[in-house]
Design a protein around this motif. Sequence first.
Motif, mmCIF file in Angstrom:
data_model
loop_
_atom_site.group_PDB
_atom_site.id
_atom_site.type_symbol
_atom_site.label_atom_id
_atom_site.label_comp_id
_atom_site.label_asym_id
_atom_site.label_seq_id
_atom_site.Cartn_x
_atom_site.Cartn_y
_atom_site.Cartn_z
ATOM 1 N N TYR A 24 21.989 -67.325 -44.464
ATOM 2 C CA TYR A 24 21.813 -66.371 -45.563
ATOM 3 C C TYR A 24 20.514 -66.698 -46.283
ATOM 4 C CZ TYR A 24 23.147 -63.146 -49.294
ATOM 5 O OH TYR A 24 23.198 -62.087 -50.174
ATOM 6 N N THR A 25 19.606 -65.722 -46.325
ATOM 7 C CA THR A 25 18.265 -65.956 -46.846
ATOM 8 C C THR A 25 17.893 -64.867 -47.852
ATOM 9 O OG1 THR A 25 16.932 -64.601 -45.316
ATOM 10 C CG2 THR A 25 17.721 -66.721 -44.501
ATOM 11 N N ASP A 26 16.762 -65.079 -48.522
ATOM 12 C CA ASP A 26 16.234 -64.021 -49.382
ATOM 13 C C ASP A 26 14.790 -63.659 -49.041
ATOM 14 O OD1 ASP A 26 14.984 -66.277 -50.402
ATOM 15 O OD2 ASP A 26 16.077 -66.264 -52.301
ATOM 16 N N LEU A 27 14.178 -64.392 -48.127
ATOM 17 C CA LEU A 27 12.827 -64.060 -47.667
ATOM 18 C C LEU A 27 12.637 -64.330 -46.176
ATOM 19 C CD1 LEU A 27 10.363 -65.251 -50.500
ATOM 20 C CD2 LEU A 27 10.840 -62.909 -49.788
ATOM 21 N N VAL A 28 13.107 -65.470 -45.700
ATOM 22 C CA VAL A 28 12.763 -65.885 -44.342
ATOM 23 C C VAL A 28 13.630 -65.181 -43.310
ATOM 24 C CG1 VAL A 28 12.033 -68.140 -45.178
ATOM 25 C CG2 VAL A 28 14.338 -67.858 -44.282
ATOM 26 N N GLY A 29 13.065 -65.079 -42.097
ATOM 27 C CA GLY A 29 13.783 -64.514 -40.967
ATOM 28 C C GLY A 29 13.787 -65.487 -39.809
ATOM 29 N N LEU A 30 13.877 -64.952 -38.609
ATOM 30 C CA LEU A 30 13.912 -65.788 -37.413
ATOM 31 C C LEU A 30 12.531 -66.024 -36.824
ATOM 32 C CD1 LEU A 30 17.083 -64.312 -35.660
ATOM 33 C CD2 LEU A 30 16.898 -66.472 -36.913
ATOM 34 N N SER A 31 11.513 -65.365 -37.370
ATOM 35 C CA SER A 31 10.154 -65.564 -36.864
ATOM 36 C C SER A 31 9.169 -65.181 -37.959
ATOM 37 C CB SER A 31 9.912 -64.712 -35.605
ATOM 38 O OG SER A 31 10.047 -63.331 -35.904
ATOM 39 N N ARG A 42 17.902 -71.719 -34.643
ATOM 40 C CA ARG A 42 18.933 -70.913 -33.989
ATOM 41 C C ARG A 42 18.955 -71.167 -32.483
ATOM 42 N NH1 ARG A 42 19.708 -66.370 -31.132
ATOM 43 N NH2 ARG A 42 21.589 -65.139 -31.572
ATOM 44 N N GLU A 43 17.788 -71.229 -31.865
ATOM 45 C CA GLU A 43 17.722 -71.468 -30.419
ATOM 46 C C GLU A 43 18.322 -72.825 -30.056
ATOM 47 O OE1 GLU A 43 13.696 -71.106 -29.228
ATOM 48 O OE2 GLU A 43 13.549 -68.961 -29.690
ATOM 49 N N LEU A 44 18.033 -73.836 -30.854
ATOM 50 C CA LEU A 44 18.544 -75.172 -30.560
ATOM 51 C C LEU A 44 20.065 -75.218 -30.681
ATOM 52 C CD1 LEU A 44 15.892 -77.386 -32.387
ATOM 53 C CD2 LEU A 44 16.110 -76.995 -29.928
ATOM 54 N N ILE A 45 20.609 -74.514 -31.659
ATOM 55 C CA ILE A 45 22.062 -74.509 -31.842
ATOM 56 C C ILE A 45 22.748 -73.729 -30.724
ATOM 57 C CG2 ILE A 45 23.927 -73.658 -33.314
ATOM 58 C CD1 ILE A 45 22.135 -74.297 -35.731
ATOM 59 N N GLU A 56 27.972 -68.798 -32.539
ATOM 60 C CA GLU A 56 27.297 -67.528 -32.787
ATOM 61 C C GLU A 56 26.559 -67.638 -34.116
ATOM 62 O OE1 GLU A 56 30.111 -64.351 -32.688
ATOM 63 O OE2 GLU A 56 30.487 -64.540 -30.526
ATOM 64 N N VAL A 57 25.274 -67.324 -34.114
ATOM 65 C CA VAL A 57 24.445 -67.450 -35.317
ATOM 66 C C VAL A 57 23.844 -66.095 -35.650
ATOM 67 C CG1 VAL A 57 22.465 -68.575 -36.383
ATOM 68 C CG2 VAL A 57 23.889 -69.845 -34.759
ATOM 69 N N GLU A 58 24.068 -65.638 -36.871
ATOM 70 C CA GLU A 58 23.458 -64.408 -37.363
ATOM 71 C C GLU A 58 22.698 -64.705 -38.651
ATOM 72 O OE1 GLU A 58 26.363 -61.371 -37.872
ATOM 73 O OE2 GLU A 58 27.024 -61.405 -35.778
ATOM 74 N N LEU A 59 21.676 -63.916 -38.910
ATOM 75 C CA LEU A 59 20.891 -64.062 -40.139
ATOM 76 C C LEU A 59 20.989 -62.783 -40.955
ATOM 77 C CD1 LEU A 59 17.463 -65.716 -40.656
ATOM 78 C CD2 LEU A 59 17.822 -63.400 -41.524
ATOM 79 N N ILE A 60 21.275 -62.937 -42.236
ATOM 80 C CA ILE A 60 21.270 -61.813 -43.172
ATOM 81 C C ILE A 60 20.302 -62.135 -44.298
ATOM 82 C CG2 ILE A 60 22.597 -60.511 -44.880
ATOM 83 C CD1 ILE A 60 25.048 -60.810 -43.155
ATOM 84 N N ASN A 61 19.332 -61.246 -44.488
ATOM 85 C CA ASN A 61 18.405 -61.347 -45.613
ATOM 86 C C ASN A 61 18.969 -60.510 -46.760
ATOM 87 O OD1 ASN A 61 16.281 -60.887 -47.486
ATOM 88 N ND2 ASN A 61 14.737 -61.217 -45.896
#
Length: 450
Positions: A24-31, A42-45, A56-61
Amino acid sequence: MFDARIVADQVDTATRPKIRILFYTDLVGLSGNNGFALGILRELIVGNQPFFAQFEVELINRHEGGHAVNKLTADVLGRYEQVWFFGLLQCNMPGEPENELVDAEVAALRSWMDAGGGVFVSGDHSNPRPAGADPSLPDYLNLGRALGHRIPRAGELRVWNDRPDSSVEFSHNTHQPDPWGSDIDMPIPNDLDPYPQELILRKRAGRPHALFQGRRGPITVFPDHMHEGQLLIPERYPEDVWPTGRTGQPKPEIVARGTDKRNGQVYGVSSVYDGAAAGVGRIVADSTWHHYFDLNLWGFQKGGEVLDRLTEYYVNLVLWLTPKPVKQEVNTRLLHWLSHSLSVRAVLPEGFRVPGITAAGLVREVGGQGVLDDLVRPLEGAPRVPEDLLLGAVVKESVAALSGGDVEAFDTVGVVERGLRAGTEQYAAELRAALDELDGMDEFISQGLR
């Protein structure tokens, strides 16, 4: 991360329990963002998940698509076993009134965490209060404060409203000097180099915390950074916030520290709260998200020792934060595997200790010490019976339960309960025998020395 050859033909990977993680982020993403991103993590996990669980890993900004449109609700939280917070914003601002978690989110988090949800919280150093922010706020506010400071329990484990900052004078610098003498107060090349900081690990009974136990010894390396944040241990523990379990009130503790090479000062970099001992979710707090960002991982060679050790830590973090119901599913998978392992079955007639030692080695190889602890020590605060006795007894019960071939009827809790009882009884018998041997020792010593 583990040698798949020892499990390849004995497991069905299609039925693995899921461990779902939300970044859970407020600025950063996956790249992007000049390396302030979570793609490598995420790739390492996901690329190193064990055979007994599916990650399973998801990102929400929070702000993708509009200001605070992606709030944390009970429905959102219910889709995950863990939430990892990677905030950068400091506070609410004019036109941005909900950078910080609102009351409904705090309440939803509290309910979800009380039900076992695991939380990882991070931030970084502090910067001066932004222009236009509420003037009643402190002069220095931590990067990540907006998302982090109101998280129940976890928000109390970092300094959000004061230094350290990014100045040379008031920074916490863990940069490891490189061979060519770069200024360690500079981010580049130090954040990008292949030289990690060396950690000082808290140990008990000669072992570090499960997060930092690797398959080949302690995990003593972390990415470094020249201005990290600061961890905090609360001074008070009201029971309505920090609940009490069967054996007392678990409290957070710092389990890894880093060193400032400029002056020798030591700073906490990782702390843990074992909420499972009180029936709530576990928490890990970190001094900085730079230990997880792409920028600070780029310098480590893929397949090299440093990145492999860091990967073990990240996987340990996932497994340690996992709630109890999923851990029970994990235990089912492990017991099925151990019960069919020829390495275990070959020594099964040798009482409890020998098969227990063999099984413990296998579990450490595929899952680490934390997974082994959760299998043989599910009762927090119980007397310390040797793990080889407990695991050997549990495995024997598992083999017996599966001997009829009815896998669907396998009762993991019942198997573990019977095994723990048998292992404990065996240990008690050994202690009684040892006491019997000492009977009359006082007279024996007196007669033998005169």
